[in-house]
Design an enzyme around this catalytic site. Structure first.
Site, PDB file in Angstrom:
ATOM      1  N   LYS A 266       0.961  -1.043  -0.430  1.00 14.95           N
ATOM      2  CA  LYS A 266       0.365  -0.024   0.193  1.00 14.95           C
ATOM      3  C   LYS A 266       1.130   0.961   0.506  1.00 14.95           C
ATOM      4  O   LYS A 266       1.805   1.013   0.244  1.00 14.95           O
ATOM      5  CB  LYS A 266      -0.584   0.017   1.515  1.00 14.95           C
ATOM      6  CG  LYS A 266      -2.255  -1.257   0.829  1.00 14.95           C
ATOM      7  CD  LYS A 266      -3.040  -0.759   2.625  1.00 14.95           C
ATOM      8  CE  LYS A 266      -3.963  -1.586   2.684  1.00 14.95           C
ATOM      9  NZ  LYS A 266      -5.211  -2.029   1.299  1.00 14.95           N
ATOM     10  N   ARG A 340     -10.514 -11.674   1.466  1.00 14.76           N
ATOM     11  CA  ARG A 340     -11.653 -12.732   0.813  1.00 14.76           C
ATOM     12  C   ARG A 340     -10.948 -13.766   1.025  1.00 14.76           C
ATOM     13  O   ARG A 340     -11.336 -14.738   0.999  1.00 14.76           O
ATOM     14  CB  ARG A 340     -11.892 -11.793  -0.891  1.00 14.76           C
ATOM     15  CG  ARG A 340     -10.305 -11.969  -1.557  1.00 14.76           C
ATOM     16  CD  ARG A 340     -10.804 -10.975  -2.318  1.00 14.76           C
ATOM     17  NE  ARG A 340     -10.491  -9.479  -2.666  1.00 14.76           N
ATOM     18  CZ  ARG A 340     -11.262  -8.635  -3.038  1.00 14.76           C
ATOM     19  NH1 ARG A 340     -11.472  -9.177  -5.093  1.00 14.76           N
ATOM     20  NH2 ARG A 340     -11.194  -7.536  -3.204  1.00 14.76           N
TER      21      ARG A 340
HETATM   22  N1  BES Z   1      -7.856  -3.424   4.322  1.00 11.82           N
HETATM   23  C1  BES Z   1      -8.322  -3.236   2.595  1.00 11.82           C
HETATM   24  C2  BES Z   1      -9.727  -2.148   3.053  1.00 11.82           C
HETATM   25  C3  BES Z   1      -9.597  -1.217   2.950  1.00 11.82           C
HETATM   26  C4  BES Z   1      -9.517   0.021   2.903  1.00 11.82           C
HETATM   27  C5  BES Z   1     -10.396  -0.830   4.655  1.00 11.82           C
HETATM   28  C6  BES Z   1      -9.314   1.443   2.929  1.00 11.82           C
HETATM   29  C7  BES Z   1     -10.463   0.118   5.180  1.00 11.82           C
HETATM   30  C8  BES Z   1     -10.238   1.671   4.687  1.00 11.82           C
HETATM   31  C9  BES Z   1      -8.264  -4.484   1.455  1.00 11.82           C
HETATM   32  O1  BES Z   1      -7.618  -5.626   2.106  1.00 11.82           O
HETATM   33  C10 BES Z   1      -7.836  -4.009   0.368  1.00 11.82           C
HETATM   34  O2  BES Z   1      -6.742  -3.382   0.333  1.00 11.82           O
HETATM   35  N2  BES Z   1      -8.471  -4.625  -0.385  1.00 11.82           N
HETATM   36  C11 BES Z   1      -7.926  -3.656  -2.126  1.00 11.82           C
HETATM   37  C12 BES Z   1      -8.248  -4.453  -2.320  1.00 11.82           C
HETATM   38  C13 BES Z   1      -8.187  -4.543  -4.189  1.00 11.82           C
HETATM   39  C14 BES Z   1      -6.881  -4.284  -4.298  1.00 11.82           C
HETATM   40  C15 BES Z   1      -8.616  -5.346  -5.386  1.00 11.82           C
HETATM   41  C16 BES Z   1      -8.804  -2.533  -2.141  1.00 11.82           C
HETATM   42  O3  BES Z   1     -10.645  -1.775  -1.547  1.00 11.82           O
HETATM   43  O4  BES Z   1      -8.245  -1.306  -2.525  1.00 11.82           O
HETATM   44 MN    MN Z   2      -5.566  -5.399   1.439  1.00 13.01          MN
END
Ligand code: BES
Ligand code: MN
Ligand code: ZN
Length: 488
Positions: A266, A340
């Site tokens: 991230k 997931r």
């Molecule tokens: N934990 C994150 C989602 C999230 C984002 C929670 C902001 C709280 C605040 C999740 O694991 C994630 O990183 N999701 C990605 C999915 C993508 C890579 C398909 C996302 O939402 O960008």
């Molecule tokens: Mn994630």
């Protein structure tokens, strides 16, 4: 947690008071008090154009007699006064009192005793603080509220009504505590320890370690965990308050104690917030604590998948293929779509072992749900109209609101992999929906709902029920849904 006492409406003659009052002529203790201070309260309200709207406050300093401060708290129109408004008034009263000090009396003699208990719930939720790591008070901080009495018409009845609600309050505060913990202090083994404490409430707790999960074929969860030095856990909680052979209700939580994104790392800005990526698991733990604490007449299981998503020489790579407990294979095209993967194994295991009446999972699953619904509502995805209906209706009642999202079969086509059964990302369009469709592949035919709480688990400004920070979203909702539709 703040301990609340209930007393009758004979008031102290000094100190700080919060008075709950509806629009119109002053009634009850408010009227008497206003007379005692020569009408100063009604004059102040008038001068401030204060209309006693729901959960609005008007602070009156040194109104006379021996009082330091009287906080007028609006109840709004009498016919709209329900449990939620009572809670919001309690939150507002708590904020008014804590500006002044650590103690006070909340005067609620004009609301019904059952609602006075909801005022108490609001006071506890509104005065929540996470101070574990402060060695010194913040400048100008009076400290946490420690001594609050709710003065009401029927304190015996009100404190009876408060007993089950205090268990719910404890569940919400436990959830908030877990979400607030920094990720270095709460990795999967520490999380497990916190869950083991639920045994004191009569909850059975069972732990699956890496070996046990390996034997069960949890390849998707273990793939996420393999980049971290912290060992993963799946923790199973059981509350047996129903008849012996009643199928349980089941709650499943995403418990990523820190989500760095893994090799698909991230961006740096805001990454600290990913310590809250276990809020789904925390809500499951809080719900189980609430149900056990109030001795709910239901059999309930809670299952949480606890992992840390990190980078290392052994971390999962984009392009890796993992085998899930269900037997389906998944091509991991983005290691940041890890929630997931964790849930795939835990959902499959939960339905396979417990054959539940229904299964509700909670997860901070996608940033896309924040784009869709903001921080006002969580996403609701379900294969069952009945279950979705129960959740939606309870959401409106409790204020933990949901919005149902589509689940058309066409979205599943976006998850076809070139070399495995599924891939773990479906592209940016409809990102929350493809995530939900992925989960649905692992629930078999059980009535199931997924709550995407990425936008609602954590707040950067105070809300109607929570200070800034962890909200405890899901605990009041699920507790109430069980109480309304599935108990007894
Ligand atoms: N934990 C994150 C989602 C999230 C984002 C929670 C902001 C709280 C605040 C999740 O694991 C994630 O990183 N999701 C990605 C999915 C993508 C890579 C398909 C996302 O939402 O960008
Ligand atoms: Mn994630
Ligand atoms: Zn995540």
């Amino acid at each position: 947690m703040l301990d609340i006492a209930f007393s009758d409406a004979s008031l102290p003659t000094s100190g700080t008071l919060a008075i709950l009052a509806a629009p119109g002529a002053p009634a009850g203790a408010f009227a008497a008090l206003d007379v005692a201070v020569g009408g100063a309260l009604t004059r102040a309200a008038k001068a401030a154009k204060f209309r006693f709207d729901a959960a609005k406050t008007c602070v009156v300093l040194a109104p006379g007699a021996g009082y330091d401060r009287v906080v007028l708290v609006g109840l709004g129109k009498v016919d709209a006064l329900d449990a939620t408004v009572a809670e919001q008034a309690g939150v507002a009263a708590a904020r008014g009192l804590s500006d002044a000090g650590t103690a006070g009396v909340v005067v609620a003699d004009t609301v019904a005793p059952d609602l006075a208990a909801h005022v108490a719930l609001g006071i506890v939720l509104g005065s929540y603080r996470f101070d574990s790591y402060r060695t010194q008070p913040r400048k100008g901080d009076a400290g946490p509220l420690t001594d609050v009495t709710v003065a009401c018409a029927d304190p015996v009845h009100a404190s009876q009504a408060w007993q089950p609600l205090s268990a719910v309050a404890r569940g919400v505060c436990l959830c908030r505590d877990l979400v607030s913990e920094p990720a270095n202090m709460l990795r999967p083994p520490e999380f497990e320890q916190r869950i083991l404490a639920l045994r004191d409430l009569g909850v059975e707790v069972e732990v699956l370690d890496r070996d046990a999960m390996h034997k069960l074929g949890f390849g998707a969860l273990l793939g996420v965990a393999q980049g971290s030095d912290a060992p993963p856990r799946t923790v199973i909680m059981r509350w047996n308050g129903g008849a012996q052979d009643d199928a349980p209700v089941a709650f499943v939580g995403k418990g990523v104690t820190f989500d760095s994104g893994g090799i698909s790392i991230k961006p740096a800005a805001g990454m600290d917030e990913m310590k809250t990526d276990m809020a789904g698991a925390a809500a499951v733990v809080g719900t189980m604590a609430a149900l056990a604490g109030r001795k709910a007449k239901v059999n309930a299981v809670g299952v949480v998948g606890l992992v840390e998503n990190m980078l290392s020489g052994n971390a999962q790579r984009p392009g890796d293929v993992v085998r899930t407990a269900a037997g389906q294979t998944v091509e991991v095209l983005n290691t940041d779509a890890e929630g997931r993967l964790v849930l795939a194994d835990v959902l499959w295991y939960t339905q396979d072992r417990f054959k539940p009446r229904f299964m509700v999972n909670l997860a901070t699953l996608t940033g896309a749900i924040v784009v869709s619904l903001g921080i006002e509502r969580a996403g609701l995805f379900s294969n069952s109209d009945a279950l979705a209906g129960h959740l939606s209706a309870t959401g409106e009642k409790t204020g933990e609101k949901l919005w149902r999202m589509p689940m058309d079969a066409a979205y599943l086509e976006l998850l076809r992999s070139d070399i495995a059964d599924l891939k773990n990302i479906g592209g940016r369009p409809g990102g929350s929906i493809t995530a939900a469709k992925f989960l649905e592949c692992f629930v078999n035919d059980v009535p199931w709902a997924h709550l995407d709480i990425a936008g609602t688990a954590f707040t950067s400004k105070p809300t109607s029920h929570a200070p800034k920070g962890a909200t405890g979203f899901g605990v009041r909702l699920l507790d109430r849904m069980v109480g309304t539709y599935y108990e007894g």
